[in-house]
Write an enzyme that holds these catalytic residues in place. Sequence first.
Site, short mmCIF file in Angstrom:
data_model
loop_
_atom_site.label_atom_id
_atom_site.label_comp_id
_atom_site.label_asym_id
_atom_site.label_seq_id
_atom_site.Cartn_x
_atom_site.Cartn_y
_atom_site.Cartn_z
N ASP A 119 54.41 37.89 96.75
CA ASP A 119 55.82 38.15 96.46
C ASP A 119 56.66 36.97 96.91
O ASP A 119 57.04 36.87 98.07
CB ASP A 119 56.27 39.45 97.17
CG ASP A 119 57.68 39.88 96.73
OD1 ASP A 119 58.23 39.24 95.82
OD2 ASP A 119 58.21 40.84 97.31
N LYS A 137 61.78 47.89 104.01
CA LYS A 137 62.19 46.57 104.50
C LYS A 137 63.22 46.74 105.61
O LYS A 137 63.61 47.85 105.96
CB LYS A 137 62.67 45.66 103.38
CG LYS A 137 63.96 46.06 102.70
CD LYS A 137 64.22 45.18 101.47
CE LYS A 137 64.63 43.75 101.80
NZ LYS A 137 65.05 43.00 100.60
N ASP A 168 55.37 43.94 103.36
CA ASP A 168 55.83 42.65 102.86
C ASP A 168 56.09 41.76 104.07
O ASP A 168 56.81 42.15 105.00
CB ASP A 168 57.11 42.87 102.02
CG ASP A 168 57.66 41.59 101.41
OD1 ASP A 168 57.80 40.60 102.14
OD2 ASP A 168 57.96 41.59 100.20
N GLU A 172 57.30 50.66 99.52
CA GLU A 172 57.61 49.45 100.29
C GLU A 172 58.97 49.55 100.99
O GLU A 172 60.00 49.72 100.34
CB GLU A 172 57.61 48.24 99.33
CG GLU A 172 57.98 46.92 99.99
CD GLU A 172 58.05 45.76 98.99
OE1 GLU A 172 58.02 46.00 97.77
OE2 GLU A 172 58.13 44.60 99.45
N TRP A 221 59.83 50.00 95.35
CA TRP A 221 60.77 49.46 96.33
C TRP A 221 62.17 49.66 95.77
O TRP A 221 62.42 49.39 94.60
CB TRP A 221 60.54 47.96 96.58
CG TRP A 221 61.70 47.40 97.36
CD1 TRP A 221 61.97 47.60 98.68
CD2 TRP A 221 62.79 46.60 96.84
NE1 TRP A 221 63.15 46.99 99.01
CE2 TRP A 221 63.67 46.37 97.92
CE3 TRP A 221 63.10 46.07 95.59
CZ2 TRP A 221 64.84 45.63 97.77
CZ3 TRP A 221 64.27 45.34 95.43
CH2 TRP A 221 65.14 45.12 96.53
N ASP A 253 61.63 34.72 100.64
CA ASP A 253 60.64 34.68 99.56
C ASP A 253 60.25 33.25 99.15
O ASP A 253 60.13 32.96 97.97
CB ASP A 253 61.12 35.50 98.36
CG ASP A 253 61.15 36.99 98.66
OD1 ASP A 253 60.07 37.57 98.84
OD2 ASP A 253 62.25 37.57 98.75
N ASP A 285 64.41 36.99 104.75
CA ASP A 285 63.45 37.38 103.72
C ASP A 285 63.64 36.49 102.49
O ASP A 285 63.99 36.95 101.42
CB ASP A 285 63.69 38.86 103.37
CG ASP A 285 62.70 39.39 102.36
OD1 ASP A 285 61.59 38.82 102.24
OD2 ASP A 285 63.03 40.38 101.67
N HIS A 307 52.49 42.47 100.39
CA HIS A 307 53.32 41.53 99.65
C HIS A 307 53.34 40.28 100.49
O HIS A 307 54.10 40.17 101.45
CB HIS A 307 54.74 42.08 99.43
CG HIS A 307 54.88 42.84 98.15
ND1 HIS A 307 56.09 43.22 97.64
CD2 HIS A 307 53.95 43.26 97.27
CE1 HIS A 307 55.89 43.87 96.49
NE2 HIS A 307 54.60 43.90 96.26
N HIS A 364 59.61 41.43 105.51
CA HIS A 364 60.41 42.64 105.72
C HIS A 364 60.44 43.16 107.14
O HIS A 364 60.67 44.35 107.37
CB HIS A 364 59.93 43.74 104.77
CG HIS A 364 60.28 43.47 103.34
ND1 HIS A 364 60.17 44.39 102.34
CD2 HIS A 364 60.77 42.34 102.75
CE1 HIS A 364 60.56 43.86 101.19
NE2 HIS A 364 60.92 42.61 101.42
C1 RNT Z 1 62.34 43.05 97.87
C2 RNT Z 1 60.90 43.43 97.80
C3 RNT Z 1 60.34 43.60 96.43
C4 RNT Z 1 60.78 42.52 95.47
C5 RNT Z 1 60.01 42.50 94.17
C6 RNT Z 1 60.71 41.71 93.13
O1 RNT Z 1 62.74 42.70 99.13
O2 RNT Z 1 60.14 42.51 98.51
O3 RNT Z 1 58.96 43.68 96.51
O4 RNT Z 1 60.68 41.27 96.04
O5 RNT Z 1 59.70 43.75 93.77
ZN ZN Z 2 58.03 42.75 98.38
#
Ligand code: RNT
Ligand code: ZN
Length: 414
Positions: free
Chosen positions: A321, A223, A254, A221, A180, A291, A289, A281, A257
């Site tokens: 993630d 986003k 993810d 990956e 990513w 997390d 996003d 993820h 994303h």
């Molecule tokens: C970022 C991505 C990625 C990171 C990690 C730390 O938006 O989701 O996967 O969160 O690699």
């Molecule tokens: Zn991610």
Amino acid sequence: MSYEVAREKYAQYGVDTEAAIKRVAEIPVSINCWQGDDVRGFEDPDRALSGGIMTTGNYPGRARTIDELRDDFDVAAKLIPGAKRINLHAIYLDNGGARVERNEITPEHFDSWIDWARVRGLGIDFNPTCFSHPMSESGLTLSSPDTAVRDFWVEHCIRCRKIGEYIGRKLKDTVITNIWVPDGSKDTPADMAGARERLKDSLDRIFATDVSQEYNKDAVEGKVFGIGAESFTVGSNDFYMCYAISRGKILTLDAGHYHPTEYVSDKISAVLQFLDEILLHVSRPVRWDSDHVVIFDDELRAIAREILRGGFEKRVHIGLDFFDASINRVAAWVIGTRSMQKALLYAALEPSALLRKYELEGDFTSRLALMEECKTLPFVDVWERYCEICGVPAGGEWLDEVRRYERDVLSERV
Ligand code: RNT
Ligand code: ZN
């Protein structure tokens, strides 16, 4: 015993709780190491996190060294049922205190992780770290117009694939190395095509190096946006979906994303018509996003359901993630991963065959009725049984362990 009663109740719908437990216990969940230290790593832990991602909060007790991170992970892992892997980023290298540049990292920097993982029976997954670095300051890495910058990150990613292969070979396992990059721009770009062409070219260069597929598989990956990169993301969903299909790579989805009304749970069965494998993820976006720590919510259940209904356990790799610095980080690991496990078990207990039969018969009344009845079956008793079999605390008493550790160890970290 309440489990026996629960078992009977599920059996009435044709669900074998013992088989469900067995099935779920074998599905590995790759736990993101970066929850333990706010995505800092050990290359230079004082360096600020960049790349459009952000941890918020300053709860005390963050792991500051490789040993602390491993100790913390051990505490969490003992409280989580099921098969586990650990997902590492390149910045979590063991550099023995010496400064090692990203374009100079070698497999040996991960030897101590391999030894550590081996005795615990953990698989490892891997990620190049293309952020939190002076060479990513412009906001562009693999798509940078600056050849030196691009070359630097291409070299880093090639090395990471080789590290993945090395780890896989040593552990007799397959590592997934997920790329990513944060590339994007705050304001409207003048040349989106140019940036995407450069990203495509860099990726092709990275994957041109031969790495054993048996030991390392590549994932990419995309986003939708990042902080400070609101107007344009080079590696968008469309870009990577096409890239993965055309190059035979694993696509990483993810949960944070996509646009807020899009769901990863809906994408799984769509992309699997065309891709052999995907990596998830699993995250929890709250308005963005963000997390957040994964919880047992509707979308998590839907994701697990989609994997199990299709029998996609071997084709969908589950990675977590999330990174929350506002609560006890060990607890965050436990809550997030136990939630994932709960969702998998919940999904495995669905009377899928019966639901599908109703659906094919066009009996949507029975389908809806059964779906609703299932929601209140005694899930907790099966969950407790699962935890008991795995030798982990069944209920909220796991928090006592974490609190004890916080008192004895984490609170001393000042
Ligand atoms: C970022 C991505 C990625 C990171 C990690 C730390 O938006 O989701 O996967 O969160 O690699
Ligand atoms: Zn991610």
